[in-house]
Design a protein around this motif. Sequence first.
Motif, PDB file in Angstrom:
ATOM      1  N   ILE A  26       0.860  -1.183   0.000  1.00  0.00           N
ATOM      2  CA  ILE A  26       0.000   0.000   0.000  1.00  0.00           C
ATOM      3  C   ILE A  26       0.893   1.229   0.000  1.00  0.00           C
ATOM      4  O   ILE A  26       1.845   1.315   0.777  1.00  0.00           O
ATOM      5  CB  ILE A  26      -0.914   0.015   1.249  1.00  0.00           C
ATOM      6  N   ARG A  27       0.566   2.185  -0.873  1.00  0.00           N
ATOM      7  CA  ARG A  27       1.331   3.425  -0.941  1.00  0.00           C
ATOM      8  C   ARG A  27       0.495   4.569  -0.389  1.00  0.00           C
ATOM      9  O   ARG A  27      -0.649   4.759  -0.782  1.00  0.00           O
ATOM     10  CB  ARG A  27       1.710   3.742  -2.377  1.00  0.00           C
ATOM     11  N   LYS A  28       1.081   5.333   0.540  1.00  0.00           N
ATOM     12  CA  LYS A  28       0.470   6.541   1.080  1.00  0.00           C
ATOM     13  C   LYS A  28       1.536   7.628   1.068  1.00  0.00           C
ATOM     14  O   LYS A  28       2.465   7.592   1.871  1.00  0.00           O
ATOM     15  CB  LYS A  28      -0.042   6.316   2.502  1.00  0.00           C
ATOM     16  N   ASN A  29       1.405   8.547   0.113  1.00  0.00           N
ATOM     17  CA  ASN A  29       2.386   9.617  -0.085  1.00  0.00           C
ATOM     18  C   ASN A  29       3.775   9.021  -0.307  1.00  0.00           C
ATOM     19  O   ASN A  29       3.965   8.259  -1.228  1.00  0.00           O
ATOM     20  CB  ASN A  29       2.348  10.618   1.062  1.00  0.00           C
ATOM     21  N   TYR A  32       5.516   3.397   1.877  1.00  0.00           N
ATOM     22  CA  TYR A  32       4.984   2.130   1.381  1.00  0.00           C
ATOM     23  C   TYR A  32       4.835   1.197   2.569  1.00  0.00           C
ATOM     24  O   TYR A  32       5.731   1.090   3.404  1.00  0.00           O
ATOM     25  CB  TYR A  32       5.932   1.499   0.360  1.00  0.00           C
ATOM     26  N   TYR A  33       3.703   0.534   2.651  1.00  0.00           N
ATOM     27  CA  TYR A  33       3.449  -0.453   3.689  1.00  0.00           C
ATOM     28  C   TYR A  33       3.434  -1.822   3.010  1.00  0.00           C
ATOM     29  O   TYR A  33       2.668  -2.046   2.077  1.00  0.00           O
ATOM     30  CB  TYR A  33       2.121  -0.173   4.388  1.00  0.00           C
ATOM     31  N   LYS A  75       7.132  -0.714   7.111  1.00  0.00           N
ATOM     32  CA  LYS A  75       6.942   0.604   6.525  1.00  0.00           C
ATOM     33  C   LYS A  75       8.267   1.057   5.939  1.00  0.00           C
ATOM     34  O   LYS A  75       9.310   0.996   6.591  1.00  0.00           O
ATOM     35  CB  LYS A  75       6.475   1.607   7.585  1.00  0.00           C
TER      36      LYS A  75
END
Length: 79
Positions: A26-29, A32-33, A75
Amino acid sequence: MDIKLKKVSATNAKTHKPDLKIVKIIRKNNKYYIKVKNIGITTSNKNYLGVYSKGKLISKIKVKSLKKRFFNCFKVSFQ
């Protein structure tokens, strides 16, 4: 930023397939998780996860041993 993830080690000796598998990213800004799951039949050994950007290793994450069917999340931050 385009990144690629490669698992550096951990294989099952009988099948020669990885015991640890990246099951979700998952990418958030700029973060990456990464979710890694043990898909093997026994507890996995300690391993490393290599994080690559444009073919260059930018991070090496230590993955602790995992019991079968368990997972761990990591993360990774970029700038």
